[in-house]
Design a protein around this motif. Structure first.
Motif, PDB file in Angstrom:
ATOM      1  N   PRO A   4      10.394  15.236   4.924  1.00 46.06           N
ATOM      2  CA  PRO A   4      10.060  15.767   3.587  1.00 46.06           C
ATOM      3  C   PRO A   4      10.153  14.717   2.487  1.00 46.06           C
ATOM      4  O   PRO A   4       9.616  14.925   1.408  1.00 46.06           O
ATOM      5  CB  PRO A   4      11.125  16.850   3.377  1.00 46.06           C
ATOM      6  N   THR A   5      10.818  13.587   2.754  1.00 46.37           N
ATOM      7  CA  THR A   5      11.007  12.619   1.672  1.00 46.37           C
ATOM      8  C   THR A   5      10.265  11.316   1.911  1.00 46.37           C
ATOM      9  O   THR A   5      10.443  10.364   1.168  1.00 46.37           O
ATOM     10  CB  THR A   5      12.504  12.313   1.492  1.00 46.37           C
ATOM     11  N   THR A   6       9.414  11.293   2.941  1.00 44.84           N
ATOM     12  CA  THR A   6       8.640  10.075   3.170  1.00 44.84           C
ATOM     13  C   THR A   6       7.602   9.929   2.062  1.00 44.84           C
ATOM     14  O   THR A   6       6.892  10.880   1.739  1.00 44.84           O
ATOM     15  CB  THR A   6       7.948  10.131   4.544  1.00 44.84           C
ATOM     16  N   GLY A   7       7.540   8.751   1.481  1.00 48.01           N
ATOM     17  CA  GLY A   7       6.565   8.512   0.410  1.00 48.01           C
ATOM     18  C   GLY A   7       6.991   9.103  -0.911  1.00 48.01           C
ATOM     19  O   GLY A   7       6.159   9.356  -1.774  1.00 48.01           O
ATOM     20  N   VAL A   8       8.282   9.371  -1.059  1.00 44.65           N
ATOM     21  CA  VAL A   8       8.777   9.956  -2.291  1.00 44.65           C
ATOM     22  C   VAL A   8       9.717   8.941  -2.947  1.00 44.65           C
ATOM     23  O   VAL A   8      10.468   8.250  -2.256  1.00 44.65           O
ATOM     24  CB  VAL A   8       9.525  11.271  -1.965  1.00 44.65           C
ATOM     25  N   ASP A   9       9.666   8.846  -4.283  1.00 48.99           N
ATOM     26  CA  ASP A   9      10.512   7.858  -4.953  1.00 48.99           C
ATOM     27  C   ASP A   9      11.992   8.228  -4.802  1.00 48.99           C
ATOM     28  O   ASP A   9      12.327   9.380  -4.569  1.00 48.99           O
ATOM     29  CB  ASP A   9      10.107   7.736  -6.428  1.00 48.99           C
ATOM     30  N   PRO A  10      12.892   7.225  -4.922  1.00 51.45           N
ATOM     31  CA  PRO A  10      14.324   7.452  -4.649  1.00 51.45           C
ATOM     32  C   PRO A  10      14.934   8.576  -5.484  1.00 51.45           C
ATOM     33  O   PRO A  10      15.755   9.340  -4.986  1.00 51.45           O
ATOM     34  CB  PRO A  10      14.959   6.113  -5.006  1.00 51.45           C
ATOM     35  N   VAL A  11      14.505   8.696  -6.748  1.00 52.45           N
ATOM     36  CA  VAL A  11      15.079   9.743  -7.596  1.00 52.45           C
ATOM     37  C   VAL A  11      14.683  11.125  -7.065  1.00 52.45           C
ATOM     38  O   VAL A  11      15.522  12.016  -6.887  1.00 52.45           O
ATOM     39  CB  VAL A  11      14.619   9.568  -9.066  1.00 52.45           C
TER      40      VAL A  11
END
Lengths: 320, 396
Positions: free
Chosen positions: A171-178
């Motif tokens: 779910p967090t692949t390609g998502v910015d760290p924040v």
């Protein structure tokens, strides 16, 4: 493999036996035995192509196994697929909502599909949009949202029927760290509400946040335990340093007694030793003789990352 | 349900049955289907390409094919080699000119010049009047007039031949009648349904059938394959939506749009091409609806076989080709070799064309086309059944 002692007699929410899925000649999932208990956050990690997505699809009852069986929420995934679908939420790896529909229209659609009606409907939609911090973007087309917002909208749509079990495929692949952090805060609050979560992730820091982690490698579950225990599997201790010639240093260190394993992290080397003091001395001696400089030598706390690389390497060696 | 005399007990049982029918799974079927329909409408009205496909394509097809597919030929360029140069020969030339089929534009003075004009395609036919034509006519002796026809294009040649012979015979009859009265056999043609033999009357109704099939098949298959391509199908499959709901929800919007297309085609046909609908409009719409459902079924079948929109498009074309050539749309089935004629029996459009042409051109009711309607009905049911069976709600 399941060395948990905390089993409270409750039947597991997910229980698979010899689950197998073959695509042509490729074995994507090979004899998977997995149990997940109610309220767990189960992390499925492993290299690309290890079969994580296929496992989620099999558990979501949207793909039929080639052999073996899986019981999810008390139902068989083949016999009772539709009963399972009422109880689960599934978020695919790629954004799979309607890009030409607005945030509100997407969430309305899934509310309709899951038969969420009456007073609960509006309340739940409001709560989820607030939860996902999307209240200000109701009218925006889903295709125009940022990657992180798309994931959160996907999660909101997946939660509209308040599923007991949530499957999240990277779910967090390609998502910015924040946004990544925000997303995990949401998952944590779902976890406290008693939702069972199975999540795949390539990020080891996320694996640390799971209550239990399964490591998949070439379709097999090669390790399955709590993050602490998996970290504890590392033999000895780890020294980190910056060598002058990394490639040559690696080759030399493999033959140094007391060194069990060497891993590269960028320019750095992580060396697994039986004992910190004697190990450090052995490294200085071996590399000193070869004329390779050493800087920034320090002992480090072994992390999931080191543990997994070590486990996979051992698997590869026994596989040969 | 069997009617029983048990009165209130029966009605009680029935209401329980109905309640049970409307609660549980089935009660949720309708809102779920409606949700998909609503979503599909939003897709359609937001996607300019789909809208163009739906509204512009039938219009373009109608206008293009309505004009291009005409087989009526007039003003055929004709050369005249008048060897007589008399009042009688001028009368004959005028008679040819007056039919409207011929344009007597080129007078040649030698056979060489005539051949040259035909060779170069300047004229499609030539009228050859021999020396002594007037003298022969006046003396009531038989005389031969030559009609040279360029046979390269059989359609044109046939028209020239028919019109030329007819004109010649009419002239001859007038000549004979002026001198003597006598008996004989004369065939008096009387052409029904389409007395002007205008091909547009024959083509436009067929176009209605073809346009419907083309759009319904293509648009449904594209809409389903698109979901698979974009990955949204995975999110749908994981919900409790059942295959039948998905199929209904996906097709109902396109049935509605196809009906708008049907009206569009009917309006263009009636008002632009002036092809009146002689039969019942209601019957035409009803049977078109049936045909539509079958075409949508083909679209669903294509979607189960195609992985990308391009593949769906190609498969759609693949079903269209036999429909065009083996349905009697362009070429008469009677002229085909037996093998092709046998294949044509499994082309649903074949039956639809008989139905549409029957209703529009001949103004027939259900009676004369009952067989075609029955066969088409069976086809539609079969196609729907097969497509529903093939449509699986799981990933491969």
């Amino acid at each position: 493999m399941n060395s948990d002692t905390s089993t409270g007699g409750e039947a597991p929410v997910i229980d698979t036996h010899g689950l197998r899925r073959v695509f042509g000649k490729t074995v994507a999932v090979d004899g998977l035995d997995l149990t997940v208990k109610r309220g767990e956050v189960f992390g499925l990690v492993g290299p690309d192509g290890a079969g994580k997505t296929t496992v989620l699809r099999l558990l979501a009852a949207i793909m039929k196994p080639s052999a073996g069986s899986a019981i999810v929420a008390g139902h068989d995934t083949v016999q009772d697929a539709e009963a399972i679908k009422e109880r689960i939420g599934y978020m695919a790896q790629i954004f799979s909502l309607y890009r030409d529909l607005s945030v509100q229209e997407n969430i309305n659609f899934f509310a309709d599909v899951y038969g969420v009606t009456g007073e609960a409907r509006q309340q739940r939609i409001e709560r989820l949009l607030t939860f996902a911090r999307l209240t200000g973007f109701r009218e925006r087309r889903a295709g125009r949202l940022s990657g992180g917002m798309q994931k959160k909208l996907g999660l909101a749509c997946t939660l509209i029927h308040e599923p007991d079990i949530l499957y999240l495929d990277e779910p967090t692949t390609g998502v910015d760290p924040v946004s990544r952090r925000e997303f995990w805060d949401i998952l944590t609050s779902l976890h406290t509400q008693g939702v069972t979560i199975v999540v795949t992730t390539p990020y080891m820091d996320e694996a640390e946040r799971c209550s239990r982690v399964g490591l998949m490698y070439r379709g097999r579950l090669i390790e399955c335990d709590t993050p602490e225990r998996i970290r504890g599997r590392i033999p000895g201790q780890v020294l980190e340093f910056l060598p002058g010639d990394r490639h040559r240093a690696r080759t030399i260190l493999h033959h140094v007694p007391g060194v069990s394993e060497v891993q590269s992290f960028g320019e750095l080397l992580h060396v697994f030793v039986e004992d910190l003091a004697s190990g450090e001395a052995a490294i200085y001696k071996a590399l000193g003789e070869a004329g390779i400089s050493i800087s920034a030598m320090r002992p480090i706390e072994p992390r999931m990352e080191e543990a997994f690389i070590s486990l996979i390497r051992r698997q590869e060696e026994t596989g040969k | 349900m069997i009617d029983t005399p048990a009165g209130s007990a029966y009605t009680g049982l029935r209401s329980v049955c109905i309640r049970r029918f409307l609660t549980g799974e089935r009660a949720r079927m309708i809102p779920r289907t409606l949700a998909i329909i609503r979503k599909e409408f939003l897709h359609i009205i937001r996607d300019r390409n789909t809208l163009i496909l739906i509204f512009l394509i039938p219009m373009i097809q109608m206008v293009l094919l309505g004009y291009a597919a005409r087989t009526d030929i007039d003003n055929i360029a004709m050369a005249v080699l008048d060897g007589d140069h008399s009042a009688a020969s001028r009368r004959l030339i005028q008679a040819f000119d007056a039919t409207g089929y011929f344009d007597m534009q080129r007078y040649v003075s030698s056979e060489q010049a005539m051949t040259d004009a035909l060779d170069r395609g300047l004229v499609r036919a030539a009228l050859v009047i021999p020396v002594g034509y007037e003298a022969a006519v006046l003396s009531s002796t038989p005389v031969e007039v030559g009609l040279v026809v360029d046979g390269s294009d059989p359609t044109v040649a046939n028209t020239v031949l028919a019109a030329g012979l007819q004109t010649g015979q009419a002239q001859s009859r007038a000549q004979v009648a002026a001198t003597i009265r006598r008996g004989g056999i004369e065939v008096r043609p009387s052409i029904w349904y389409n007395p002007g033999l205008e091909s547009v009357n024959y083509m436009i109704p067929a176009l209605m059938g073809m346009v419907l099939q083309f759009l319904a098949t293509l648009v449904t298959s594209l809409s389903i394959v698109r979901e698979r391509e974009l990955g949204t199908m995975e999110q749908i499959i994981v919900t409790p939506i059942r295959p039948i709901e998905l199929v209904l929800g996906k097709t109902i919007p396109y049935i509605l749009f196809s009906f708008i297309d049907l009206l569009e085609v009917l309006l263009i046909g009636t008002f632009w091409f002036g092809v009146p609908i002689k039969g019942s409009l209601l019957l035409l719409l009803g049977l078109s609806a049936m045909f539509l459902v079958g075409s949508l079924g083909i679209g669903i079948m294509i979607s189960t076989a195609a992985h990308t929109q391009q593949e769906a498009m190609l498969l759609g074309m693949l079903t269209l080709v036999p429909s065009i050539f083996l349905s009697g749309f362009l070429f008469p089935l009677e002229a085909m070799p037996w093998l092709l004629r046998i294949i044509s029996y499994v082309v649903p459009l074949r039956y639809m064309l008989v139905i549409v042409r029957g209703i529009v051109i001949k103004g027939v009711g259900l009676g004369p086309i009952a067989l075609e309607v029955a066969i088409l009905g069976v086809f539609c049911i079969l196609i729907l059944m097969v497509s529903a069976l093939r449509f699986r709600k799981s990933l491969e």
